[in-house]
Design a protein around this motif. Structure first.
Motif, short mmCIF file in Angstrom:
data_model
loop_
_atom_site.label_atom_id
_atom_site.label_comp_id
_atom_site.label_asym_id
_atom_site.label_seq_id
_atom_site.Cartn_x
_atom_site.Cartn_y
_atom_site.Cartn_z
N TRP A 153 69.95 -0.96 30.15
CA TRP A 153 69.80 -1.27 28.47
C TRP A 153 71.12 -1.93 27.81
CZ3 TRP A 153 65.22 -0.23 26.62
CH2 TRP A 153 65.05 -0.34 25.18
N SER A 154 72.14 -1.79 28.66
CA SER A 154 73.61 -2.36 28.05
C SER A 154 73.83 -3.73 28.35
CB SER A 154 74.68 -1.41 28.38
OG SER A 154 74.79 -1.67 29.87
N PRO B 59 71.68 -6.30 23.55
CA PRO B 59 71.93 -6.69 25.05
C PRO B 59 70.84 -6.75 25.88
CG PRO B 59 73.71 -5.22 23.88
CD PRO B 59 72.52 -5.41 22.92
N ILE C 75 71.05 3.57 30.70
CA ILE C 75 72.04 2.80 30.10
C ILE C 75 72.33 1.67 31.00
CG2 ILE C 75 74.09 4.23 31.17
CD1 ILE C 75 73.61 3.09 27.67
N TYR D 207 77.15 -3.59 31.72
CA TYR D 207 76.63 -2.47 32.42
C TYR D 207 77.87 -1.88 33.48
CZ TYR D 207 76.88 -6.57 35.91
OH TYR D 207 77.45 -7.19 36.60
#
Lengths: 377, 377, 377
Positions: free
Chosen positions: C294-295, C46, C291, C299
């Motif tokens: 990162w996601s 991702p 996160i 998000y």
């Protein structure tokens, strides 16, 4: 989802039926034991927003009234009128009440029933019985028998279940095997010494909690009633990871053949774990109470978690409301609305026929509770 | 997502290829070991609704046929025809089968392949090997060598991987260091004594599970094949909090340099944990099998969890179907549809180009499995 | 949500201000310590997709540029220009930097401020202080005093808080009571012996972490500054289940009366646990940093978790960006956008007035940090 569905609130407490000032009200919408952090207010959270949005109009205020206006209006109407309004408009048809938590601050179960205009039943908080036994005077050798007699004596006509808050005391992360008489006596001795030293009777010993667990299950079996378990979130006394309901797995295995319904209360953030336990064990039930009135605008998310895997016959409705009649009202509102939204989405996606959805609402709203609790009329 | 994508079901079991009556079918859609709770049916849950919605039409019934009509029609068609229909319409191109779970109730791997009209491969359930060694006769001192020889002997031409169900036995919450010979011998002695006393061979000793873990990893390394791990949910034998895959972190650190693919199966409710392990360790893979066929209308939610953080190259497809051919069909249907929905939403929000989405589908559907399992043709 | 809101990134690191080649860049978008699995690329996840979608245009590339083109263009522009672009366009008004993590690879805090054109403050990573004390030479008996002096000495004018990475070392699953002098000395002895043997100073001893915890809290109390805690996800050194913030519950109880703000960093996958701790303890704060950058496309989901129950006054903004200026940019972009989406949905459902939503954005974006960190001007 209309009010025609019978809502049985299988886990709640009583209301405060005296007027609450601005600070007292704010402290009732916090799980903490402290004032709000410096520069902040306990109102500034999802449940505060919910009260302003959904409860203000019930008190004839505009939606999103300010906290100050809200409490002023509450004082103006008086606690009894406020409580009657919220309880009667909640649509809850029947209350099953744990009356053992801070009873001095709350009205009686009968008063709750009168305010609500709806029948109320009681659940015995077993730790409160143990603590009263100690306050009434016993010695370590006599504790077990005294507790058992007191527990049996607590089962008056209106009592429909037992409850344990072991989660708050020893936590659930203990060996749950039945304790020996010697273990109980030693633990009772420790409890009594602490009581003598502090004047406070609070049972925390693992052996005494194991005694409560096993003796409670046996008594519930004899009387055909459920045992309720505090699971997951709570106040600062709770240590979350140790209140994961899967810590009870071995106990559930040990007593499954007894067919005593065991109901997991609130469960957040372990809702998925609770759902799988309800799938795995024929006697395990669960609810997502408390968190739906507390989480404000996010209330649908917990219902989505709850409906992922578990049998529709194993989920229950509860508000876990304590003190504020707003919390019964919000709990019922959020429950009804979230179930409608999730099942409505299933219907829209052709995953569930409309009559099945209506049946599921009936099961979770009240029929499941009616099936497992005795004497609901 | 069309059927053009090759679906490799990297973790499933075989079907029951004899007719199932009403009670037998109902018991196959429950993870519990018991009948449904009094007054309820095992059909009354998400997967029951899914079978009525999506499987009934495959058997020429109207959608949402009643459970009784569904089982009647199943009996009318006969197990072989039912199994052929669901397996062939699932779109699964290749099956990797753990044939070691309750094999007496299920057809053989070859029969599965014939019913499905698709190639099948085998994975060796290492605990079953250990238990057969004990049934075949050994002593504590000879156990380790006998197990190792039997494990190596189990690797027939069609075997493409090893599997451990340590989660169900010692749980994952153990010291995972390699056991000493003395530890293995002592644990084997305990296992043998229990077998002598009960006639049941079920390995639960932590030292024997550690032996399985390390010897399995070494053998997989030598043969260039993956090791599968049962993670998270399961039947009442599972204790959820002790099956969090992060309990394996130290083991994953210890063997990362071996480059043995280790695949975490199902993972619910620890999908986010599994995704982070797949990010952190080059040899760790995961899937959200079982839960997507089990969760009915909520099947998209697990795929959303799975796609949050992990590399697209580390997720796999599985159904974990056991016994009922409906579960392969539903598993594949839910997998394809959820991946389409989540990635379709990414495309709609301009977060992912369409050709990348197609590539991701191909990776998770089959290409990742093809990369790590040997001999898939 | 427009850039008018002041964003204070209360937890980040510095950037790499030298050019990164293709492999070096790929390794910066992986939490693993290893190369990507055979046949795969670290880009294939991702965050890789996010960089191609949202960062490529900032470097004048078409959206979804290939990884190779992306790194080529980065090299063409040069690290300083790339870093200036992303930092300045992030809209972050102020940086609070943990400069103690792999400082040799990163620029200085002053360089970060210059690149960003925004003020930067420092947080002291207490484990780095302990490790420097050992490198500088001490004996076991002198360790405690040397650490305390060094910690106090580290509080230069620009320092606004302390941080502990106990999660990475002893884990959070330890007894958190204050250690005795004898315990500290024994543990320091073990640390020193390991340092002598390996030449690497890495503090992992539980007693030394307890010393850091208590001495850090006392010093923060004296100076009126927060203590930050690494929580949840991280690199392979982290064992997730042992980094659940509820392991800190007893410590939070013990020091609540001190009124030292304690901030839980990133928290994933324990966001719900963190939110409940922020509700239960007046001094506990949290963020969903790292996160969200990162996601990638998922998000919004972490922000939904974060907003379920916690007071709006207890959530903070952070990127936890490390090395790549892209991660500040993405973190701020995803934070702003997710908060707008969730609160926008609340507004659309009439659960929140627009002015309250704006106020909540201001609180979480910067005002909460401004209230608890000293000296932010």
């Amino acid at each position: 989802m209309d009010h025609a569905v019978e809502l049985i609130d299988h886990h709640c407490h009583q209301v405060v039926n005296r007027d609450l000032g601005h600070d007292a009200f704010a402290n009732m919408i916090s799980e903490s034991f402290a004032d709000a952090a410096p520069g902040t207010s306990h109102w500034d959270k999802p449940v505060g927003l919910s009260i302003r949005r959904w409860c203000a109009p019930v008190l004839d205020l505009p939606k999103f009234a300010s906290p100050a206006d809200y409490v002023d209006r509450r004082l103006e109407l008086g606690a009894a009128e406020v409580n009657r309004r919220f309880l009667r408009r909640s649509g809850i048809a029947r209350y099953i009440v744990d009356s053992g938590n801070r009873p001095g601050e709350l009205c009686s179960v009968d008063e709750l029933a009168a305010l609500a205009g709806a029948p109320s039943h009681e659940v015995i908080r077993m730790e409160s019985v143990a603590e009263q036994v100690v306050r009434d005077g016993t010695d370590a050798a006599g504790y077990a028998a005294a507790f058992e007699a007191a527990l049996e004596g607590s089962l008056t006509a209106n009592v429909v279940g037992l409850k344990t808050v072991i989660a708050y005391r020893s936590t659930l992360a203990i060996d749950t095997s039945p304790p020996s008489a010697a273990e109980i006596e030693a633990a009772a001795g420790a409890f009594l010494r602490r009581y003598d030293a502090t004047g406070k009777a609070r049972v925390v010993e693992a052996a005494l909690e194991r005694h409560i667990l096993w003796r409670g299950a046996e008594l519930a079996r004899a009387r055909g009633m459920p045992v309720q378990f505090h699971i997951g979130l709570g106040d600062p006394d709770v240590t979350l990871h140790a209140c994961d309901p899967s810590h009870l797995t071995q106990f559930f295995r040990d007593v499954e053949s007894w067919n005593v319904p065991m109901t997991l209360l609130h469960c957040y953030p372990f809702v998925r774990e609770a759902g799988m336990l309800a799938e795995n064990f024929r006697h395990v039930y669960f609810d997502v109470g408390f968190i739906q009135n507390w989480s404000g605008p996010s209330y649908v998310r917990m219902m989505e978690d709850a409906l992922e895997t578990a049998p529709f016959t194993k989920q229950l409705f509860s508000t876990d409301a304590f003190g504020l009649s707003e919390l019964y009202y919000l709990g019922a509102l959020r429950f009804r609305d979230s179930l409608s939204r999730v099942l409505g989405d299933w219907i829209a996606r052709d995953e569930c026929p409309m009559d099945e959805a209506a049946r599921i609402v009936g099961l979770i709203g009240g029929a499941n509770a009616r099936r497992i609790y005795p004497g609901l009329g």
